[in-house]
Design an enzyme around this catalytic site. Sequence first.
Site, PDB file in Angstrom:
ATOM      1  N   ASP A   9      -4.877  -6.528  -4.198  1.00  0.00           N
ATOM      2  CA  ASP A   9      -5.175  -5.871  -3.718  1.00  0.00           C
ATOM      3  C   ASP A   9      -5.693  -6.311  -1.796  1.00  0.00           C
ATOM      4  OD1 ASP A   9      -5.134  -2.815  -2.588  1.00  0.00           O
ATOM      5  OD2 ASP A   9      -7.173  -2.937  -2.045  1.00  0.00           O
ATOM      6  N   ASP A  11      -7.392  -4.045   1.119  1.00  0.00           N
ATOM      7  CA  ASP A  11      -8.572  -4.151   2.109  1.00  0.00           C
ATOM      8  C   ASP A  11      -9.748  -3.249   0.636  1.00  0.00           C
ATOM      9  OD1 ASP A  11      -7.305  -3.728   3.902  1.00  0.00           O
ATOM     10  OD2 ASP A  11      -6.878  -1.762   3.981  1.00  0.00           O
ATOM     11  N   TYR A  20      -8.071   1.756   7.437  1.00  0.00           N
ATOM     12  CA  TYR A  20      -6.690   1.638   8.489  1.00  0.00           C
ATOM     13  C   TYR A  20      -7.139   0.011   9.206  1.00  0.00           C
ATOM     14  CZ  TYR A  20      -6.860   6.437   6.982  1.00  0.00           C
ATOM     15  OH  TYR A  20      -6.616   7.487   6.603  1.00  0.00           O
ATOM     16  N   ASN A  52      -1.828  -0.362  -0.422  1.00  0.00           N
ATOM     17  CA  ASN A  52      -1.435   0.640   0.228  1.00  0.00           C
ATOM     18  C   ASN A  52      -1.795   0.756   1.998  1.00  0.00           C
ATOM     19  OD1 ASN A  52      -0.359   1.787  -2.459  1.00  0.00           O
ATOM     20  ND2 ASN A  52      -2.615   3.153  -2.394  1.00  0.00           N
ATOM     21  N   GLN A  53      -0.527   1.580   2.847  1.00  0.00           N
ATOM     22  CA  GLN A  53      -0.873   1.296   3.780  1.00  0.00           C
ATOM     23  C   GLN A  53      -0.697   3.045   4.874  1.00  0.00           C
ATOM     24  OE1 GLN A  53      -2.288  -1.444   5.860  1.00  0.00           O
ATOM     25  NE2 GLN A  53      -3.162  -1.792   3.755  1.00  0.00           N
ATOM     26  N   SER A  54      -1.217   3.697   4.528  1.00  0.00           N
ATOM     27  CA  SER A  54      -0.767   5.391   4.880  1.00  0.00           C
ATOM     28  C   SER A  54      -1.320   5.191   6.028  1.00  0.00           C
ATOM     29  CB  SER A  54      -1.698   6.226   3.804  1.00  0.00           C
ATOM     30  OG  SER A  54      -3.643   5.912   3.941  1.00  0.00           O
ATOM     31  N   HIS A  92       4.215   4.706   2.474  1.00  0.00           N
ATOM     32  CA  HIS A  92       4.313   5.902   2.574  1.00  0.00           C
ATOM     33  C   HIS A  92       2.838   7.219   2.086  1.00  0.00           C
ATOM     34  CE1 HIS A  92       7.732   4.219   1.139  1.00  0.00           C
ATOM     35  NE2 HIS A  92       8.478   4.675   2.518  1.00  0.00           N
ATOM     36  N   CYS A 105       6.339   8.482  -3.511  1.00  0.00           N
ATOM     37  CA  CYS A 105       6.795   7.072  -4.226  1.00  0.00           C
ATOM     38  C   CYS A 105       5.984   6.355  -4.717  1.00  0.00           C
ATOM     39  CB  CYS A 105       7.388   6.935  -2.835  1.00  0.00           C
ATOM     40  SG  CYS A 105       6.012   5.678  -2.527  1.00  0.00           S
ATOM     41  N   ARG A 108       3.697   3.425  -3.624  1.00  0.00           N
ATOM     42  CA  ARG A 108       1.916   3.195  -3.811  1.00  0.00           C
ATOM     43  C   ARG A 108       1.080   4.190  -4.532  1.00  0.00           C
ATOM     44  NH1 ARG A 108      -1.026   5.624   0.761  1.00  0.00           N
ATOM     45  NH2 ARG A 108      -3.156   6.726   0.378  1.00  0.00           N
ATOM     46  N   LYS A 109       0.213   2.706  -4.959  1.00  0.00           N
ATOM     47  CA  LYS A 109      -0.860   2.900  -5.932  1.00  0.00           C
ATOM     48  C   LYS A 109      -1.452   4.116  -6.074  1.00  0.00           C
ATOM     49  CE  LYS A 109      -1.990  -0.841  -4.113  1.00  0.00           C
ATOM     50  NZ  LYS A 109      -3.369  -2.162  -4.493  1.00  0.00           N
TER      51      LYS A 109
END
Length: 169
Positions: A9, A11, A20, A52-54, A92, A105, A108-109
């Site tokens: 992972d 971050d 972010y 994940n990059q929301s 996402h 989706c 996305r973890k």
Amino acid sequence: MNRPAVFFDRDGVLNEDIGYLHERTKFRWTPGAREAVKAVNDVGYLAFVVTNQSGVARGLYEEADVRDLHAWMAEELAAVGAHVDAFEYCPHHPEATVEPYRRSCMCRKPGPGMITNLMNRFQVDPVRSFLIGDRLTDVEAATRAGIRGYLFEGPDLQQFIRSRLSRTG
């Protein structure tokens, strides 16, 4: 021939989680992170980043910012003789403010999609592979992908990875 892999992972594992993150000026490696990636490389394992990059879905930054940061990370790793074989990210989020990214989706973890995509693309040996994450959703994604998942809570990623590599031989 299938090779083992370590899925990192980003971050909270490779870098301090400030929320972010998309700017290299705010990026801080966690203690032992670069050395951990090199240790994975040195024993012949593939090294992957799954994140994940929301922030993209929330309109805080663009996918290009994520790719640029990953390219910079690759340069930083190369300076110590380490490399990541592939960076995967999920932009996402089911409650995204940016319409094209609003969806649920499997990438996305805790979904296993990023991991399984890499496993198929690189012919990864699931028995000797594992993921290191800082959240239970990371570990759940690993389990759903058919590999082990470990929760990293610090302080030194190199020590943490060396003890896991010695168990998987």
